[in-house]
Design a protein around this motif. Structure first.
Motif, PDB file in Angstrom:
ATOM      1  N   GLU A   8       5.729  -0.677  -0.091  1.00  0.00           N
ATOM      2  CA  GLU A   8       4.661  -1.637   0.205  1.00  0.00           C
ATOM      3  C   GLU A   8       5.095  -2.594   1.323  1.00  0.00           C
ATOM      4  OE1 GLU A   8       3.877  -3.279  -3.606  1.00  0.00           O
ATOM      5  OE2 GLU A   8       2.526  -1.647  -4.186  1.00  0.00           O
ATOM      6  N   ARG A  60       5.159  -0.867   4.635  1.00  0.00           N
ATOM      7  CA  ARG A  60       3.818  -0.604   5.162  1.00  0.00           C
ATOM      8  C   ARG A  60       3.192  -1.858   5.714  1.00  0.00           C
ATOM      9  NH1 ARG A  60      -1.207   2.854   3.705  1.00  0.00           N
ATOM     10  NH2 ARG A  60      -0.619   4.507   5.166  1.00  0.00           N
ATOM     11  N   ARG A  61       3.401  -2.981   4.994  1.00  0.00           N
ATOM     12  CA  ARG A  61       2.760  -4.244   5.349  1.00  0.00           C
ATOM     13  C   ARG A  61       3.443  -4.881   6.559  1.00  0.00           C
ATOM     14  NH1 ARG A  61       3.354  -7.119   0.351  1.00  0.00           N
ATOM     15  NH2 ARG A  61       5.232  -7.806   1.399  1.00  0.00           N
ATOM     16  N   GLY A  89       6.342   6.223   6.251  1.00  0.00           N
ATOM     17  CA  GLY A  89       5.236   5.281   6.163  1.00  0.00           C
ATOM     18  C   GLY A  89       4.141   5.724   5.222  1.00  0.00           C
ATOM     19  N   ASP A  90       4.495   6.472   4.173  1.00  0.00           N
ATOM     20  CA  ASP A  90       3.481   6.961   3.228  1.00  0.00           C
ATOM     21  C   ASP A  90       2.815   5.797   2.505  1.00  0.00           C
ATOM     22  OD1 ASP A  90       4.155   9.470   3.938  1.00  0.00           O
ATOM     23  OD2 ASP A  90       5.075  10.047   2.033  1.00  0.00           O
ATOM     24  N   ASN A  91       1.569   6.038   2.061  1.00  0.00           N
ATOM     25  CA  ASN A  91       0.834   5.091   1.233  1.00  0.00           C
ATOM     26  C   ASN A  91       1.609   4.859  -0.066  1.00  0.00           C
ATOM     27  OD1 ASN A  91      -0.917   4.145  -0.832  1.00  0.00           O
ATOM     28  ND2 ASN A  91      -2.676   4.671   0.458  1.00  0.00           N
TER      29      ASN A  91
END
Lengths: 258, 258, 258, 258, 258
Positions: E85, E88-89, E230-232
Motif C-alpha cells: 500500500e 503504491r501510494r 506495483g501490484d494492487n
C-alpha cells in the motif's frame, strides 16, 4: 572375466572354512538337510516369484556376472573411428563387407541398417529399444540374485525355528540340548553365508556390469549415428571420448603416441 | 498358468514338511490356535487397512497370480496385423464383424470405437484411462499381498510373545518349559513360512505379471491407433515388434518362414 | 464408515484376547505401568515431533479414518451433470440458488465463484491450491499415525529393557525370574499389538482414503470448469466418467437403464 | 585435512578401548581369527562386488576422505575474478602464462581451452562431462565404504554363528561355555565397531566432501564461461558469490574491507 | 517456542524415570561409563561424518528446533500488504525508511534491492539462492540429528556386547551373572532412549519446521516481487493468501471484521 569377483568368492569361502576348522570339528558344520532347506527354500521362493523361463536363466546370469569380460571402451571407440574413416573415404556402402569382420552383433546390426539406407531416426529408435531390452534383462537377472539373497537368510531362520521347536519339545536328555541348538543354528549360518558371500556381492557386481554394458551400447549408438551422418572421424573420436573417464583417455593417447 | 509359481509353492511346502518330519514328531508342529493368531491376525490387519470390497478380492488376486496365462505378445501382434490388413483392404467398417471373433475385450472396445468413427484422440484417451485403471487395480492387489507378507511375521512375533509370557509366568513345572517355548516359537515359524513361501513370492510375481499385461495393453493401444490411421500392415508389424524382446522376435520370424 | 476397518480392528482385538485366554491367566497380561510406558512414550515422542495443534488432531484423524464415508464418485458425477444441465438451460446464474442445496462445501465454493463470473484460471488455481492443502493435511495425519506405529514398538523395547535390568539386578529369589521376564516382555507385546493392530493398518487406510478424496475433488474441479465453460452435459458426463473404474461405470449405466 | 574426522575416529577408538579396559581383561577382547573373519570376510564380499581396479582404490578413498583439504570457495572466486580482470585488461591470450601459476588442474584445462579459442559450448560440454566423471568416481568410492559398512556386521554375525555352533556341539565342560560364548560374540562386536566407528561415518563424510567438490567445480565452470565471454569482473564476482552461503560471503567482504 | 516439543521431551523423560522407579532401585540404572560409551560413541561417529564447523552447530540446531517460534504467515502477509500500500501510494522509494522498521532480515534485503532499482530477475534469483542455502542448512542440521539417532542405538549395542563379553569370560561367581547382564543391557537402553526420546523426534520436528520456514520465505519472495511490480495491494493479499491453509485464512478475515 573379472579376477576380483572370483578371488573374492574363493577367498571368502576359504576364510569361512578356516574359521570353522579352527572352531574344531568340521563335520559338525556339515548337514545335508540344513543345506536342503536353505538352498531349496530360497530356490522355491524365487521360482514362485518368477516365470519359469526367467528362473532357469539364473545359472547363466551367475556365470555371466563372474566370467563376462567387458569390452574396453577405448578399443571400441578406435574401432568405430576406423569404420568412420572407411565410410568417409570409400562411402558408407564400403562397410557392407566390414560388417563381417566386426564381432559385436549390436554394432553389426546398426551398421547394416546404415548401409541399407535406413532412416537415421528409425536406426536410433530400433537401437535404443534394443538397449532398453538389454537393461530390462539385466534388471531381471539382478532381481533373481536379489531374491536369492533375500530368501536365503529367511529360510535359514525358518530352518532354525524348525530345529528349535524339535529340540524344545524333546528335552528329556539334557546332554542333547547343545547339539540340538547347534544343528538348529546351522541353517541360519548357511543362509547368512549364501547371502553375504555369494548372492548379495554378485547382485552388486551385476549392477556395475550392466552400467558398463549400457555405456558401451550408448557409445555404439552414438558412433553408428555419426558414421551414417558422415561425420569427420576426428570429431567422432573426440565426441565418443567424452563418455570415457579421463584416466582411460590418457592411456589411449599414450598408446597412439607410442 | 505359470508352472514355476505352482511348482515353487508346492516344492517349498514339501521341503518344509520334509524338514519337519526329519526333526521328528510332526504333530508338535501342528497347533490350531497358532494358525489362528498368525493367519487371522494378518487377515484382520490387512482388512483394517483396506476397503471391504478390495479386501474380498484377495482370493481372486491370488488365483490370478498363480493361474493367469498371459497372452503371447507376438500372437497378439499377428492378430493386430491381420486386422490392419482387413481394414486396409475392405475399409475399417469391415472390422465390425471381426469384433465378434476377437476375444480380448480391451481390443474389441478399441476396434468398436474405431469402427464408430470416434475421434482418434478420444480413443487413445479412453484406452489409456482404462490402462491406468488396470495398473491401479494391480497395485491394489499387490498391496494386499504385501500387507499379508508384512503382517504375518508381525503376528507370528505377537503370538510368540503371548506364549512366552504364558510360559514364564507359570514355571512351577520345569519339565514343561521346553514344550511351552516350542509352542511359543511355532507362531514365529508360521509367520515366516506364510510370508516367505506364499505372500512375498506371490507379490513379486504379481508385479511381473502386471508389467506383462501393461505391455500387452500398450501394444493393443498402438495397434488400434495404427489400424484407425490406416497404416500399412507391414509398418504396423515392425512398429509393434519394437515392444518385443529380440529373442521372441526371431521365433516369430522363424514361424513365418516355416 | 467403512465396515472392513472396524471389523478388522475388533476381530484383531478379539483374536489376541482369545489367544491370551487360551494361554491361561488373563490378568498376567494386564499391567498398567506397561501400558503407560508404551502408549505414553509413543505419545510423548510423537508430540515432540509435531506442533501442538497438529498433534491434538490425532483423535479426529483416527475417527475420520475409521468412520468417514467417502462419497460415491458416480453420484457426484450425476450431480455435476445435473448442474451442467441447469446451467445450460437457464444460464449459469440459475446455479445461485442450487448452491444452497448442494452439501459439498468444495463444490459450492467452486460454483459460487463461477456464478460470480470469476476468471476460469483463477477458479482453477484457487480450487487446486485448496486440493493441495487437503493433500498436505492428509499427509500430516498419516505422519501422526506412522509416528505412533514407529514409536510404539520402540517404547515396547525400552520398557522390556527396563524390566530386564530390574529383574537381572535382583536375582536373589530364582522363583521370581520367570515372572520378572514375563512382565518385562509385556511392553514389547503391547508395542507390537498397538503398531500392528491399530496404527499401521490405520495409516495404510488413511493413505487409501486420501487417494479417494483427491479423486473426488479432482472430479469436482473438472466439473466446475466444464459447467462454467458451458459444456454439453453429455460431454461433461463422458469426460468425468473416465476418472471412474469401468466396474463402477457399468453399475451407473445399469441404474439409468433401470 | 578435516580435523573433525580424525578426532572422531581417534576418540571413538579411545572410548571403546576405555570401555573394554573398565570391563577388565583387555586380552579377552583380542582375537586374531575373529579379526580375520570380520575384516577378511567384508573385504572378500566387497572385492567380489567390484572390479579389481576399483576395489584397490579403497585405501586411496579412505585417505582422501580423512585428509583431503577442500579449497575455500571464496578464495577460488577471488582467483577467478583476478583472471577475469586480466582477461578484460590484456585480452584472453594474457591468461596463457597465468595458466602456469594456477594449481587447480580443472581450472587450468578450462582456461587453456578458452585461450585456444575453443567454442564456448564445447568447453562447457567437456568440463561438465569431466564433472560427471568426478561425481561417478565419488559414488563408486562411497559404494566401497558402504559395502564394507554393510558386510562387516554381516560377517560379524557369521563369525558368531560359527562360534556358537562350535561351543554348542561341545558342551562337555560347562566351565568353558562362558568363554566360548564370549569368543563367539567378539566377531559381532568387531563387525559393529568397524561399521559404526569407521566405515559408515566415512561414507557419510565422503558424500559431503563430494558435494563440496562438485560446488567448487561448478563455480570453476561458470567462472571460465564468464571469463571467455569477457564479462565485467564485478559481475563475475556477484554471479559466482550466489553459490556461496551468506555467512562465507560476509567474511569475504570483511576481508576486503580490512 | 513450540510447547508440544518441550512437553513431549519432558513427559517422555518423566515417564521413563517413573517406570524405572517402579522397577525398584534407581541407582541400578545409573552408570557413568555406559552413558560415556553411548553418548560419546554417537558423538564421535557423528563428528567423523561431518566437518567440524557443522558438527559444532548441533547445540544451536537443537535449541532452534525446540525454541524457535515461527512467524504467523497471515501476519507476514498483512505486513507485506501494508508495504504494498505504501509503495503504491508514495512510490517504492518510500519503503527506504520502512526497511528500518521491519525485523525480518530476508524481507529487508529484498525491499532494499527493490528500492535500489535492482532488476526484478536479479532480485528473484538472489532471494531464491538465499532460500536454497536455507534449505541446505536445514538439511545439514537434520542430518546431524539423524546421525545421532542412528549411531546412539548402534553404540548401545556395542556397549552391551563389550559388557556381555566381560561377563561371559569371567563367570566364576554365578551370583554376579545377573548384575553383569543388567549392566551390559544398560547401554542398549540408553541408546534406545536417546534415539526415541530425543533425536528421532527432534529430527522429525526440524523437517516440519523447515517446511514452515520455506513457506514463509516463499511468501516474502512473492510479496517483494509484487511490491516491486506495483501490484494492487488487494491482489497482493489474495495472491499470497493462496499459500495459507483455509482454516488460517478465515481467522484472518474474522480478525479484520472484528
Amino acid at each position: 572375466m573379472d579376477i576380483a569377483t572370483i578371488v573374492g568368492l574363493i577367498f571368502g569361502a576359504i576364510l569361512v572354512t578356516g574359521a570353522i576348522l579352527m572352531g574344531g570339528d568340521f563335520m559338525a558344520y556339515m548337514n545335508a538337510p540344513s543345506v536342503m532347506i536353505v538352498v531349496g527354500g530360497a530356490l522355491c521362493a524365487t521360482m514362485a516369484a518368477y516365470p519359469l523361463a526367467r528362473f532357469l536363466k539364473m545359472p547363466k546370469v551367475v556365470m555371466k556376472t563372474v566370467f563376462a569380460k567387458p569390452q574396453n571402451p577405448v578399443e571400441l571407440i578406435q574401432q568405430l573411428v576406423e569404420l568412420a574413416e572407411i565410410a568417409r573415404r570409400d562411402g558408407i556402402l564400403a562397410l557392407e563387407n566390414m560388417a563381417d569382420q566386426v564381432k559385436d552383433e549390436f554394432l553389426v546390426s546398426g551398421i547394416q541398417m546404415a548401409v541399407d539406407g535406413t532412416d537415421p531416426e528409425v536406426i536410433q529408435s530400433v537401437m535404443e529399444t534394443e538397449l532398453e531390452n538389454l537393461i530390462e534383462r539385466h534388471e531381471a537377472g539382478k532381481g533373481l540374485l536379489d531374491s536369492m539373497g533375500r530368501f536365503a537368510p529367511a529360510f535359514g531362520m525358518i530352518g532354525t525355528l524348525i530345529g528349535l521347536v524339535a529340540m524344545l519339545s524333546n528335552m528329556d536328555d539334557p546332554s542333547k540340548i547343545g547339539a540340538g541348538m547347534a544343528a538348529a543354528l546351522l541353517t541360519t549360518l548357511y543362509g547368512a553365508l549364501l547371502a553375504n558371500i555369494v548372492f548379495l556381492p554378485l547382485a552388486d557386481k551385476l549392477a556395475l556390469r550392466s552400467n558398463e554394458e549400457v555405456l558401451l551400447k550408448t557409445i555404439v549408438i552414438q558412433g553408428v549415428m555419426s558414421i551414417q551422418a558422415g561425420d569427420n572421424p576426428r570429431n567422432v573420436q573426440s565426441k565418443l571420448m567424452t563418455f570415457v573417464p579421463p584416466s582411460l583417455r590418457t592411456t589411449e593417447e599414450d598408446n597412439r603416441a607410442a
